[in-house]
Enzyme design. Structure first.
Site, PDB file in Angstrom:
ATOM      1  N   ASP A  28       7.544   1.126   5.385  1.00 39.54           N
ATOM      2  CA  ASP A  28       7.473  -0.093   4.589  1.00 39.54           C
ATOM      3  C   ASP A  28       6.668  -1.171   5.314  1.00 39.54           C
ATOM      4  O   ASP A  28       6.730  -1.272   6.541  1.00 39.54           O
ATOM      5  CB  ASP A  28       8.898  -0.608   4.316  1.00 39.54           C
ATOM      6  CG  ASP A  28       8.950  -1.637   3.210  1.00 39.54           C
ATOM      7  OD1 ASP A  28       7.982  -1.734   2.434  1.00 39.54           O
ATOM      8  OD2 ASP A  28       9.961  -2.349   3.120  1.00 39.54           O
ATOM      9  N   SER A  73       7.494   6.956  -3.821  1.00 37.91           N
ATOM     10  CA  SER A  73       8.785   7.095  -4.487  1.00 37.91           C
ATOM     11  C   SER A  73       8.589   7.219  -5.995  1.00 37.91           C
ATOM     12  O   SER A  73       7.535   6.887  -6.548  1.00 37.91           O
ATOM     13  CB  SER A  73       9.677   5.897  -4.182  1.00 37.91           C
ATOM     14  OG  SER A  73       9.310   4.785  -4.984  1.00 37.91           O
ATOM     15  N   ASN A  76       7.546   4.013  -7.461  1.00 35.81           N
ATOM     16  CA  ASN A  76       6.234   3.439  -7.160  1.00 35.81           C
ATOM     17  C   ASN A  76       5.274   3.479  -8.345  1.00 35.81           C
ATOM     18  O   ASN A  76       4.231   2.808  -8.332  1.00 35.81           O
ATOM     19  CB  ASN A  76       5.583   4.162  -5.975  1.00 35.81           C
ATOM     20  CG  ASN A  76       6.172   3.773  -4.641  1.00 35.81           C
ATOM     21  OD1 ASN A  76       6.078   4.519  -3.670  1.00 35.81           O
ATOM     22  ND2 ASN A  76       6.813   2.605  -4.565  1.00 35.81           N
ATOM     23  N   ARG A  79       3.979   0.172  -9.854  1.00 32.52           N
ATOM     24  CA  ARG A  79       2.957  -0.652  -9.219  1.00 32.52           C
ATOM     25  C   ARG A  79       1.687  -0.675 -10.074  1.00 32.52           C
ATOM     26  O   ARG A  79       1.503   0.175 -10.950  1.00 32.52           O
ATOM     27  CB  ARG A  79       2.653  -0.120  -7.818  1.00 32.52           C
ATOM     28  CG  ARG A  79       3.850  -0.221  -6.899  1.00 32.52           C
ATOM     29  CD  ARG A  79       3.505   0.081  -5.462  1.00 32.52           C
ATOM     30  NE  ARG A  79       4.666  -0.095  -4.593  1.00 32.52           N
ATOM     31  CZ  ARG A  79       4.631  -0.061  -3.272  1.00 32.52           C
ATOM     32  NH1 ARG A  79       3.474   0.147  -2.648  1.00 32.52           N
ATOM     33  NH2 ARG A  79       5.724  -0.244  -2.562  1.00 32.52           N
TER      34      ARG A  79
END
Length: 243
Positions: A28, A73, A76, A79
């Site tokens: 991260d 993930s 994700n 996004r």
């Protein structure tokens, strides 16, 4: 349940350390790394790939048996499309540039998650990479792609319900249906960037793992940080519910 065993490595901090067999990392902080430098988020992701190279190489060097990294993930997909495209491009680049090294270093490559949702050319690259590493016998690099732990547990429960009566379903049976069933038990889970949550990653597997949350942004994480994490792991008293 598979046994939690550790080996000993005598090279970190000049003393014997209980070395985790299986380490997982929530990588991260790429976006914040880029923002601090007034760079686009894509630059942070590119720097994050360099950190993957450093850390995976060092994990092999110190004798970690399995390393699982959370690369993409199932959440994700929320996004922006441009960022997802950048991530797919970096995945292509990583496979093309690093596959020969993984084969040469005898690394067993494993994918957890449903990577079939990725673009067809990326799926083909991933499948080819796994196939080319299939005969290797060395350390395991597991990459979580389109992975979510809750979905993994639901799928495992559904498969068990199809073939076993309820009174025969226990922890061992469920574990045998997980995508990590052929990996050592998870010993140490690291999250970078100062966040303190698991974000739907290896929820079952982390039941008795040691958790370590560090402030370092992922692109800045390197060999010394992994050594420090291993030293911290070695200093903990793991009782697994006992005294």
């Amino acid at each position: 349940m598979k046994g939690h065993l550790v080996s000993t490595v005598p090279v970190i901090a000049g003393r014997d350390i209980a070395l985790p067999r299986h380490v997982a990392i929530i990588m991260d902080g790429n976006g914040r790394w880029a923002k601090k430098r007034l760079l686009p988020r894509a630059a942070g992701h590119k720097a994050g790939v360099e950190a993957v190279r450093r850390v995976t190489r060092h994990a092999r060097a110190i004798g970690i048996e399995a390393l699982t990294i959370y690369a993409f993930s199932s959440e994700n997909w929320r996004r922006p499309e441009e960022e997802i495209g950048d991530l797919m491009g970096l995945l292509r680049l990583f496979i093309r540039s690093d596959l020969a090294e993984l084969v040469r270093e005898n690394v067993r490559l494993k994918i957890i998650g449903d990577h079939r949702r990725f673009p067809k050319d990326v799926v083909a690259l991933i499948d080819d990479a796994v196939a080319r590493c299939a005969a290797n016998t060395g350390p395991i690099l597991a990459i979580a792609l389109n992975y979510g732990a809750q979905a993994e547990l639901v799928r495992a429960a559904q498969r068990l319900a199809e073939r076993l009566p309820p009174d025969q379903i226990d922890a061992a049976a469920l574990e045998s249906e997980l995508e990590t069933r052929d990996l050592p038990p998870l010993d140490l889970l690291i999250r970078t960037s100062g966040e303190h949550r698991l974000s739907n990653f290896l929820l079952w597997q982390a039941a008795y793992a040691e958790l370590l949350f560090v402030d370092t942004l992922w692109p800045d994480f390197g060999a010394a940080d992994l050594d420090a994490a291993v030293v911290a792991f070695g200093s903990r008293n793991r009782r697994f519910g006992g005294l």
